[in-house]
Design a protein around this motif. Sequence first.
Motif, PDB file in Angstrom:
ATOM      1  N   TYR A   1       0.895  -1.182  -0.019  1.00  0.00           N
ATOM      2  CA  TYR A   1      -0.247   0.012   0.080  1.00  0.00           C
ATOM      3  C   TYR A   1       1.059   1.317   0.131  1.00  0.00           C
ATOM      4  N   LYS A   2       1.958   1.165   1.039  1.00  0.00           N
ATOM      5  CA  LYS A   2       2.972   2.292   0.946  1.00  0.00           C
ATOM      6  C   LYS A   2       3.425   2.831  -0.421  1.00  0.00           C
ATOM      7  N   THR A   3       3.967   1.592  -1.107  1.00  0.00           N
ATOM      8  CA  THR A   3       4.528   1.628  -2.297  1.00  0.00           C
ATOM      9  C   THR A   3       3.502   2.560  -3.368  1.00  0.00           C
ATOM     10  N   ILE A   4       2.298   1.799  -3.513  1.00  0.00           N
ATOM     11  CA  ILE A   4       1.497   2.243  -4.598  1.00  0.00           C
ATOM     12  C   ILE A   4       1.093   3.802  -4.091  1.00  0.00           C
ATOM     13  N   TYR A   5       0.616   3.954  -3.011  1.00  0.00           N
ATOM     14  CA  TYR A   5       0.274   5.501  -2.541  1.00  0.00           C
ATOM     15  C   TYR A   5       1.413   6.256  -2.818  1.00  0.00           C
ATOM     16  N   PHE A   6       2.651   6.198  -2.656  1.00  0.00           N
ATOM     17  CA  PHE A   6       3.797   7.016  -3.105  1.00  0.00           C
ATOM     18  C   PHE A   6       3.914   7.213  -4.443  1.00  0.00           C
ATOM     19  N   LEU A   7       3.425   6.316  -5.394  1.00  0.00           N
ATOM     20  CA  LEU A   7       3.896   6.721  -6.685  1.00  0.00           C
ATOM     21  C   LEU A   7       3.415   7.877  -7.368  1.00  0.00           C
ATOM     22  N   PRO A   8       2.260   8.551  -7.092  1.00  0.00           N
ATOM     23  CA  PRO A   8       1.999   9.737  -7.756  1.00  0.00           C
ATOM     24  C   PRO A   8       3.051  10.886  -7.243  1.00  0.00           C
TER      25      PRO A   8
END
Lengths: 326, 320
Positions: free
Chosen positions: A120-127
Amino acid sequence: MAVIDVSMTDAPRETTVARATQERRAAWALTAPALILMVIVLLAPVIIAGLLSFTNYSLGNSGFDWVGADNYEKLFTRSTYEKMFIATLTYVVTVVPLSVGLGLGAALLINTLGRFREIYKTIYFLPVMATLLAMAIAWEFMLHPSIGMINRTLEATCGTPFEVVPFIANGCADRFPLWLGDKRYAIWVICFIGIWQGFGFNMVLYLAGLTSVHRELYHAAEMDGAKSAWDRFRLVTWPALGPTTVFVVTISCIRAFQVFDTIEAFWPQGGGPNKSTYVMMFAIFEKGIQQNLIGIGSAITMLFLAFVMFLTLIQRWLVERKVHYK
Amino acid sequence: MTRDWWKHLILILGVIIVIAPFYMMVSYSFKSPGEIDRGEGGFFGRQELMVDERCVKLRDPDRDDIAVAAGRFPGHSDSDIRDALLAEAQSDCSMRPVIFNYTKAFTEAPLLRYLLNGVIVTASIFFIQVIVALPAAYALAKLKFWGREAVFSLVLFCLLIPVHAIALPLYIMLAKLGLTNTYAALVVPWTISVFGIFLMRQFFMTVPDDLIDAARMDGMGEFTIVWRVMLPTAVPALLAFAIFSIVAHWNDYFWPRIVVTGNRDLFTPPLGLREFKGDGDGSFFGPMMATATVIVTPLIVAFLLAQKRFIEGITLNGMK
């Protein structure tokens, strides 16, 4: 530099006074490039903008006239600039609380999870990592009134129970919004993208802040009768996150004030339908650079700097008052 | 897991919204214009052979072509030969949509040049920032000199000034010097990173004085100490700063937009994408999304490979 290097080899024989002189000279030599650049690149422009904001200067003109506070007066009387302030404030006041709130919410949820938290952390940081301009163009396609993914998805809900929602019912009966072409929606779309892009950044800072909350504090609070999760949050977590919140809010504000990429990508001219997204950065760009109205552009620049400095000073003041509970 | 289902539900909803534009960007970069228009083909599209109309038009045979080709088709009339040549052009110009999109991305606009510019600009900015900031940070942290407090206060004051905010006066200064539309214009405003000075100073404060005294005993001058002793100790902090700096400047659009006008040779990747969008017509969604994917990918891949470091670097501000 060579002079210093050679003489330093004699260091053991030198008196302390000579040594101090050496050190002073070296120190100035080492800081000189940074000092010069700071003055030329950061301080001089602020002074220049300050001076030019009282003139009617244009690039290419040989001279200029002092016009007193005319430029500032225009800023506070013309309807264009009223729209500018409204758009900027709407954006800041919407994006800051929501991106901070969502960042905190996501951090709290993720923090209690054992598995999948890293994903989750990785995905939310993508933008945060992605080039905003590229993502703005991707959003523009998603928001395309006829072939965009968003309106297609909405159309797919027609004829299903979702139609009880008035928004969808209206859309199905007539048509779904134009989004970027509609002055009622434009600024909110920009806000949405701002939140989409920024909340992951806040989440990561909150996750770092959460690791420093001591476990014992929760036990202590529980003994004192804080039974519900809400009580624990209110009495322990929130106060402990004070310093993080001060920082997160300030940086979100400064970033929100600087919104530009999405607006320039969607509406290269004019700042959106009916100037509803005419934010300050875009105004500086349009007036100062494209229309060569340096005076008015400089006045907006000064106002902008005043806002940002004011915010940062409040932050420093809060930090120095020690919002810490360490 | 079962107890946490509602948390996963909320978080997965978030994931869908966060991922959607990335999904669409990559998916469109695979699809043919028709599939994009009709919204079909799933993620990868069907990858049926498609004909590039522009390519066929370019090869439209004229009288000379037909005369040349006459040898290959003995005994045929001119119009037959013309049809045969057109069919050849059609088959030569047909390709898979994914190949079409990505080749168009690199051939319609000098994308490689843009990427190279991006690398040149971000790398120059980072190196100059380090060359300027490191000695100053060392002096502020470890040397005693009259005026140190004043210099440090100046650094703290300059932290208040975002460079984007003073873009207009900077632009005027560069224009007066005749430097707009040069690499210098893209780099100069970022050469001084007060944040870098502040960060490195805080880091150097934690380096023991003994290390520096020992170096002095060995006969090193202050300048040598900065690069031979302090630089190696600062590698972790510098790495974080590098990520911070590179991500910011690779993605920056505002400043290049201001100082580079029209000269394609200086375009950074975001400017190139912007121009692509400006002169593209409807059928070019695919190649445009391919360009966007190419620009976004390097940082995303680097991020996925070294997440911890990236998150550390981007949130450096938090250390203030």
